[in-house]
Design an enzyme around this catalytic site. Structure first.
Site, PDB file in Angstrom:
ATOM      1  N   GLU A  76      -7.419  -5.286   9.610  1.00 35.95           N
ATOM      2  CA  GLU A  76      -6.048  -5.161  10.117  1.00 35.95           C
ATOM      3  C   GLU A  76      -6.031  -4.444  11.468  1.00 35.95           C
ATOM      4  O   GLU A  76      -5.349  -4.858  12.393  1.00 35.95           O
ATOM      5  CB  GLU A  76      -5.189  -4.392   9.093  1.00 35.95           C
ATOM      6  CG  GLU A  76      -3.745  -4.255   9.552  1.00 35.95           C
ATOM      7  CD  GLU A  76      -2.849  -3.553   8.526  1.00 35.95           C
ATOM      8  OE1 GLU A  76      -3.355  -3.168   7.458  1.00 35.95           O
ATOM      9  OE2 GLU A  76      -1.657  -3.390   8.825  1.00 35.95           O
ATOM     10  N   TYR A 112       0.837  -1.211   0.000  1.00 30.39           N
ATOM     11  CA  TYR A 112       0.000   0.000   0.000  1.00 30.39           C
ATOM     12  C   TYR A 112       0.869   1.257   0.000  1.00 30.39           C
ATOM     13  O   TYR A 112       0.824   2.074  -0.895  1.00 30.39           O
ATOM     14  CB  TYR A 112      -0.873   0.060   1.259  1.00 30.39           C
ATOM     15  CG  TYR A 112      -1.980  -0.958   1.377  1.00 30.39           C
ATOM     16  CD1 TYR A 112      -2.253  -1.870   0.369  1.00 30.39           C
ATOM     17  CD2 TYR A 112      -2.772  -0.987   2.530  1.00 30.39           C
ATOM     18  CE1 TYR A 112      -3.274  -2.792   0.511  1.00 30.39           C
ATOM     19  CE2 TYR A 112      -3.796  -1.902   2.665  1.00 30.39           C
ATOM     20  CZ  TYR A 112      -4.047  -2.804   1.655  1.00 30.39           C
ATOM     21  OH  TYR A 112      -5.049  -3.705   1.805  1.00 30.39           O
ATOM     22  N   SER A 158      -1.756   5.411  11.044  1.00 30.09           N
ATOM     23  CA  SER A 158      -1.225   5.899  12.320  1.00 30.09           C
ATOM     24  C   SER A 158      -2.377   6.225  13.266  1.00 30.09           C
ATOM     25  O   SER A 158      -3.525   6.348  12.853  1.00 30.09           O
ATOM     26  CB  SER A 158      -0.365   7.144  12.094  1.00 30.09           C
ATOM     27  OG  SER A 158      -1.198   8.282  11.991  1.00 30.09           O
ATOM     28  N   ASN A 159      -2.036   6.379  14.545  1.00 31.68           N
ATOM     29  CA  ASN A 159      -3.094   6.634  15.523  1.00 31.68           C
ATOM     30  C   ASN A 159      -3.782   7.972  15.294  1.00 31.68           C
ATOM     31  O   ASN A 159      -4.966   8.119  15.592  1.00 31.68           O
ATOM     32  CB  ASN A 159      -2.536   6.489  16.934  1.00 31.68           C
ATOM     33  CG  ASN A 159      -2.336   5.013  17.274  1.00 31.68           C
ATOM     34  OD1 ASN A 159      -2.568   4.149  16.421  1.00 31.68           O
ATOM     35  ND2 ASN A 159      -1.928   4.725  18.482  1.00 31.68           N
TER      36      ASN A 159
HETATM   37  C1  LIG Z   1       5.656  -2.091  11.573  1.00 34.07           C
HETATM   38  C2  LIG Z   1       5.107  -1.526  10.314  1.00 34.07           C
HETATM   39  C3  LIG Z   1       4.670  -2.380   9.335  1.00 34.07           C
HETATM   40  C4  LIG Z   1       4.164  -1.870   8.141  1.00 34.07           C
HETATM   41  N1  LIG Z   1       3.826  -2.752   7.173  1.00 34.07           N
HETATM   42  C5  LIG Z   1       3.392  -2.270   5.974  1.00 34.07           C
HETATM   43  C6  LIG Z   1       3.123  -3.152   4.912  1.00 34.07           C
HETATM   44  O1  LIG Z   1       3.286  -4.375   5.023  1.00 34.07           O
HETATM   45  N2  LIG Z   1       2.681  -2.650   3.755  1.00 34.07           N
HETATM   46  C7  LIG Z   1       2.466  -1.314   3.588  1.00 34.07           C
HETATM   47  O2  LIG Z   1       2.010  -0.921   2.523  1.00 34.07           O
HETATM   48  N3  LIG Z   1       2.749  -0.431   4.585  1.00 34.07           N
HETATM   49  C8  LIG Z   1       3.215  -0.878   5.764  1.00 34.07           C
HETATM   50  N4  LIG Z   1       3.529   0.012   6.759  1.00 34.07           N
HETATM   51  C9  LIG Z   1       3.423   1.446   6.492  1.00 34.07           C
HETATM   52  C10 LIG Z   1       2.371   2.192   7.289  1.00 34.07           C
HETATM   53  O3  LIG Z   1       1.084   1.909   6.842  1.00 34.07           O
HETATM   54  C11 LIG Z   1       2.701   3.687   7.180  1.00 34.07           C
HETATM   55  O4  LIG Z   1       3.955   3.881   7.803  1.00 34.07           O
HETATM   56  C12 LIG Z   1       1.668   4.558   7.845  1.00 34.07           C
HETATM   57  O5  LIG Z   1       0.479   4.563   7.125  1.00 34.07           O
HETATM   58  C13 LIG Z   1       2.165   6.007   8.050  1.00 34.07           C
HETATM   59  O6  LIG Z   1       2.705   6.576   6.874  1.00 34.07           O
HETATM   60  P1  LIG Z   1       4.130   7.325   6.902  1.00 34.07           P
HETATM   61  O7  LIG Z   1       5.098   6.385   7.489  1.00 34.07           O
HETATM   62  O8  LIG Z   1       4.370   7.848   5.559  1.00 34.07           O
HETATM   63  O9  LIG Z   1       3.948   8.519   7.933  1.00 34.07           O
HETATM   64  P2  LIG Z   1       3.316   9.959   7.631  1.00 34.07           P
HETATM   65  O10 LIG Z   1       2.004   9.797   6.980  1.00 34.07           O
HETATM   66  O11 LIG Z   1       4.303  10.813   6.959  1.00 34.07           O
HETATM   67  O12 LIG Z   1       3.068  10.461   9.110  1.00 34.07           O
HETATM   68  C14 LIG Z   1       4.067  11.135   9.918  1.00 34.07           C
HETATM   69  C15 LIG Z   1       3.379  11.640  11.189  1.00 34.07           C
HETATM   70  O13 LIG Z   1       2.367  12.600  10.832  1.00 34.07           O
HETATM   71  C16 LIG Z   1       1.116  12.266  11.384  1.00 34.07           C
HETATM   72  N5  LIG Z   1       0.048  12.653  10.466  1.00 34.07           N
HETATM   73  C17 LIG Z   1      -0.048  12.405   9.153  1.00 34.07           C
HETATM   74  N6  LIG Z   1      -1.214  12.865   8.659  1.00 34.07           N
HETATM   75  C18 LIG Z   1      -1.884  13.442   9.689  1.00 34.07           C
HETATM   76  C19 LIG Z   1      -3.151  14.090   9.826  1.00 34.07           C
HETATM   77  N7  LIG Z   1      -3.978  14.225   8.803  1.00 34.07           N
HETATM   78  N8  LIG Z   1      -3.482  14.534  11.031  1.00 34.07           N
HETATM   79  C20 LIG Z   1      -2.659  14.388  12.095  1.00 34.07           C
HETATM   80  N9  LIG Z   1      -1.458  13.792  12.034  1.00 34.07           N
HETATM   81  C21 LIG Z   1      -1.071  13.316  10.847  1.00 34.07           C
HETATM   82  C22 LIG Z   1       1.178  10.756  11.542  1.00 34.07           C
HETATM   83  O14 LIG Z   1       0.289  10.288  12.524  1.00 34.07           O
HETATM   84  C23 LIG Z   1       2.625  10.522  11.922  1.00 34.07           C
HETATM   85  O15 LIG Z   1       2.776  10.677  13.298  1.00 34.07           O
HETATM   86  C24 LIG Z   1       4.055  -0.473   7.955  1.00 34.07           C
HETATM   87  C25 LIG Z   1       4.507   0.389   8.950  1.00 34.07           C
HETATM   88  C26 LIG Z   1       5.053  -0.119  10.106  1.00 34.07           C
HETATM   89  C27 LIG Z   1       5.547   0.839  11.125  1.00 34.07           C
END
Ligand SMILES: Cc1cc2nc3c(=O)[nH]c(=O)nc-3n(C[C@H](O)[C@H](O)[C@H](O)COP(=O)(O)OP(=O)(O)OC[C@H]3O[C@@H](n4cnc5c(N)ncnc54)[C@H](O)[C@@H]3O)c2cc1C
Lengths: 366, 388
Positions: free
Chosen positions: B250, B134, B370-371
């Site tokens: 999930e 994703y 994320s939370n």
């Molecule tokens: C252990 C683990 C396993 C994973 N496995 C997979 C997998 O198998 N396949 C896959 O596709 N992905 C996977 N992921 C990815 C995961 O879904 C993403 O890391 C997640 O959706 C957050 O995206 P980002 O890392 O780009 O953070 P960002 O979106 O850049 O977020 C950075 C910070 O900003 C905050 N933030 C962002 N938008 C907002 C908003 N609108 N309001 C308030 N705060 C906000 C977030 O909460 C976070 O604290 C995995 C991640 C982890 C940690």
């Protein structure tokens, strides 16, 4: 039993909600408070509650009660939380429980029908210290008389009977005392939630044992659990109501040209409370079900439910007050009344600190 | 009623006889202790293989799936009994799999009969290990802004772009991906859910190392990778609906895996490590542990209630977000408490269990949305709070 309401329970909730919003809304508590009335509840409302079968509904059918279980009592308490209905509901539930647990056949036949019909207000004279403390008593029973001081006897002002916990050679006992008897001094309190309570002094006051003295210890423990589960349910109702009112205000109040509920800083705090309420709801119902099922875990579940709800309801009230801004701290807004009741209900029969410690020791052995 | 009692008795006896002792015991996290299947899998030991094969042959890797797809076709009541009986002897799950948890439910719900027949049995029998594709470097929380591109050319999908945080991507055989196939549609409506075989020259992976020393993720690159035209799940351009459905699964799974019934309690670790006297000397830690136990207990009851609600057909659509949020935050504190209990010992070993929990806990608050994203969902949809 599953952690969802039965059809009968859903009907009971609807009936209780309908009745309370009509006959005991928050405005009634406010009016009662402002009137300076010393009884602090409305006898006619109490009478109607009896007619509806809302008083001590957990008393078993075999004892002449409705046999609807603790869950039913808890659901009514929860609805009373929504409207802050000031009634002797908890005292009645406690008294009925004690009589059912240890009362002699005659005592049951005499007292239970009167309690359930709302004709006999009974105060439970239990606490003695500054905080809830179930470990021992300094009030004594000797030669048919009790002496000592009890604190925060709920509905003690105007009660027609008191059930007093006092020390005997055979351990703690439960004693029936007529508040108009010699040596009784009832000193009304002025609780912040505007409800009826009193400190009571006894000086060589004649007292009759409720059932067998030796059986009192277990009955008291059980009754404290029941009181905790019911208060937790009431706290849930209060917290839900204050939360719903706050969410409505977030949608309605406009600042910076938009509803304040569109600000993420407030949204996330509200969403977090929603999540915690959603989670804790299960624990409140589980404690009540456990009492009904005679589950061994009931006593710890009652502590879990009361401890968690005391903390959560407070956290909800802090946010509810804060998110209303200046008006939140005025007497004009009902939120303040919820805030005060939460504090009192949390303090009764153990707050979050008390129950955390109790659970640490008894449930987890640490 | 007695049918169910019989089923319970048979199940109990079968599990007693067939679950090797070494496959019993407290849940050990999503580690190599458990079997994940796939073309590249090797069994860690004989018991792992025995247990997996026995369960597979009964259809109990996916007890509720239809028999034709490799399941046992159990109804809810029997599936619950099986789960309870496995829990009773602390039997480990025989097969861990994103195929079982995520793709399977999506295929059962959205898949064509051909897709189901092709993929479900291989998931059930542990023959294909699936990855989730994703997230992208530029599309995390705002997942729908993803830009990996798919074009239908000569009867097959040609995919270009890259996915990141692909959990165990280097060990997987196939990947379910979100791909932008309708570049002119609004962002949520131009995405398709496409199944891609990773064993082809157009798919490569690069490992990513974590703070706890693990390298459980990869970045996955698609360079003219291909997939047959019929490997799109749900209608073309409607991949977002499939994803929303799956993310619910999930989140619920992440949240409910944090309850006491599946992990060793912090208080039992504390008692074993510090003893009752050690804890008495540290009343602050004792109360923090008790608070944690209470919250964990409440979460467990909430999961129980959710199941009861499901049985009574009162499913709450916001529960996955609630469980994900509360469960992962609880897990954060769990990791921290385990470190406090472990003291100097715990900070001296990157491979130790407490360090693993401690360093992995933040990941749970990010993965699966994320939370903050969960809080946004609750604010907007559960509470109906307005957009800014
Ligand atoms: C252990 C683990 C396993 C994973 N496995 C997979 C997998 O198998 N396949 C896959 O596709 N992905 C996977 N992921 C990815 C995961 O879904 C993403 O890391 C997640 O959706 C957050 O995206 P980002 O890392 O780009 O953070 P960002 O979106 O850049 O977020 C950075 C910070 O900003 C905050 N933030 C962002 N938008 C907002 C908003 N609108 N309001 C308030 N705060 C906000 C977030 O909460 C976070 O604290 C995995 C991640 C982890 C940690």
């Amino acid at each position: 039993m599953p952690l969802v309401l039965t059809e009968d329970e859903v009907m009971l909730v609807d009936a209780a909600r309908g009745f309370l919003t009509k006959s005991a809304p928050v405005s009634a508590l406010r009016a009662l408070r402002d009137s300076g009335d010393t009884l602090r509840y409305t006898p006619s409302v109490w009478g109607e509650m009896a007619e509806n079968g809302f008083i001590a509904p957990h008393v078993p059918e075999a004892e002449g009660g409705l046999g609807m279980g603790y869950a039913a009592a808890g659901l009514i308490a929860e609805q009373m939380g929504h409207t802050l209905a000031p009634t002797p509901f908890l005292s009645a539930a406690i008294a009925a429980e004690l009589v059912v647990q240890v009362g002699s056949a005659e005592q049951k036949a005499d007292l239970l029908p009167k309690i359930i019909a709302g004709n006999l207000i009974v105060g439970f004279a239990f606490e003695e210290g500054l905080r809830h403390n179930p470990a021992g008593t300094a009030v004594t029973f000797k030669d048919g008389k009790v002496s000592g001081t009890k604190k925060i006897v709920l509905d003690g002002v105007g009660a027609k009977l008191l059930i007093v916990v006092a020390a005997t050679d055979a351990g703690p006992g439960l004693f029936l005392v007529d508040p108009s008897a010699a040596g009784v001094t009832v000193r009304p309190l002025d609780l912040i939630d505007s409800r009826n309570a009193a400190d009571v002094d006894f000086a060589d006051t004649p007292a009759t044992p409720l059932g067998e003295v030796g059986a009192a210890k277990a009955a008291i423990a059980r009754t404290l659990d029941v009181a905790r589960a019911l208060l937790a349910a009431e706290l849930l109702g209060i917290a839900d109501e204050a939360f719903d009112r706050t969410v409505a205000y977030l949608k309605e109040r406009v600042q910076f040209g938009r509803p304040i509920g569109s600000f993420q800083a407030l949204q996330h705090r509200a969403a977090r409370l929603y999540a915690r309420l959603d989670l804790t709801r299960g624990a409140v119902l589980k404690a009540l079900r456990a009492l009904d099922e005679g589950d061994k875990a009931a006593t710890m579940l009652c502590s879990l439910s009361k401890g968690a709800m005391s903390k959560l309801a407070y956290d909800v009230m802090v946010e509810a007050t804060h998110m209303h801004g200046g008006i939140g701290v005025t007497d004009e807004l009902d939120i303040g009344l919820f805030y005060k009741r939460v504090r009192v209900a949390s303090e009764l029969f153990g707050d979050a600190h008390f129950h955390t410690d109790r659970i640490a020791t008894q449930a987890f052995g640490i | 009623m007695s049918d169910l009692d019989d089923f319970r008795a048979e199940t109990r006896a079968w599990l007693e006889a067939n679950c090797p002792q070494s496959r019993r015991g407290a849940f050990r996290g999503f580690s190599t202790f458990n079997y994940w299947g796939g073309r590249k899998a090797v069994f860690q030991d004989e018991d792992q293989q025995l247990w997996f094969e026995r369960m597979r042959d009964k259809g109990w890797t996916v007890p509720e799936w239809p028999v034709e797809y490799g399941g046992a076709g159990l109804d809810k009541a029997r599936a619950n009994i099986l789960q309870q009986e496995m829990r009773r002897i602390q039997a480990q799950s025989p097969l861990q799999s994103l195929g079982i948890w995520m793709l399977g439910p999506a295929l059962l719900h959205f898949g064509t009969p051909e897709q189901k027949a092709e993929h479900l049995p291989k998931i059930a029998r542990g023959e294909i290990r699936w990855a989730q594709g994703y997230s992208e470097p530029g599309a995390g929380s705002d997942l729908a802004s993803l830009s990996t591109k798919g074009e239908l050319k000569d009867g097959q999908w040609v995919v270009n772009g890259s996915k990141i945080w692909t959990t165990n991507g280097d060990k997987c055989d196939m990947i379910f991906t979100l791909v932008r196939t309708e570049p002119d549609a609004p962002k949520h409506q131009g995405i398709s859910f496409i199944l891609i075989d990773m064993d082809q020259p157009g798919v490569t992976t690069k490992p990513i190392k974590l703070i706890n020393g693990d390298d459980p993720f990869v970045q996955t690159f698609f360079d003219n990778a291909t997939a047959p035209a019929d490997q799109v799940v749900g209608p073309r351009g409607k991949g977002w609906d499939v994803t929303k459905y799956l993310l619910g699964h999930e989140r619920e799974m992440i949240g409910s895996s944090m309850t006491n019934s599946v992990t060793e309690t912090v208080s039992s670790v504390a008692k074993a490590k510090l003893g009752a006297d050690g804890l008495k000397a540290d009343p602050g830690l004792r109360i923090a542990i008790a608070q944690h136990e209470m919250e964990s207990w409440i979460l467990g009851i909430a999961v129980e209630r959710l199941k009861d609600m499901g049985k009574a057909k009162q499913f709450s659509q916001f529960s996955p977000s609630v469980l994900k949020l509360m469960g992962t935050e609880l897990n954060y504190r769990r990791g921290e408490l385990l470190m406090s209990i472990g003291g100097f010992e715990a900070i001296n070993d990157l491979m130790s269990e407490p360090v693993h929990s401690y360093l992995h806990a933040p990941a749970n608050c990010i993965a699966g949305g994320s939370n903050e994203v969960q809080l946004n969902i609750l604010s907007k949809r559960a509470l109906g709070l307005p957009e800014l």
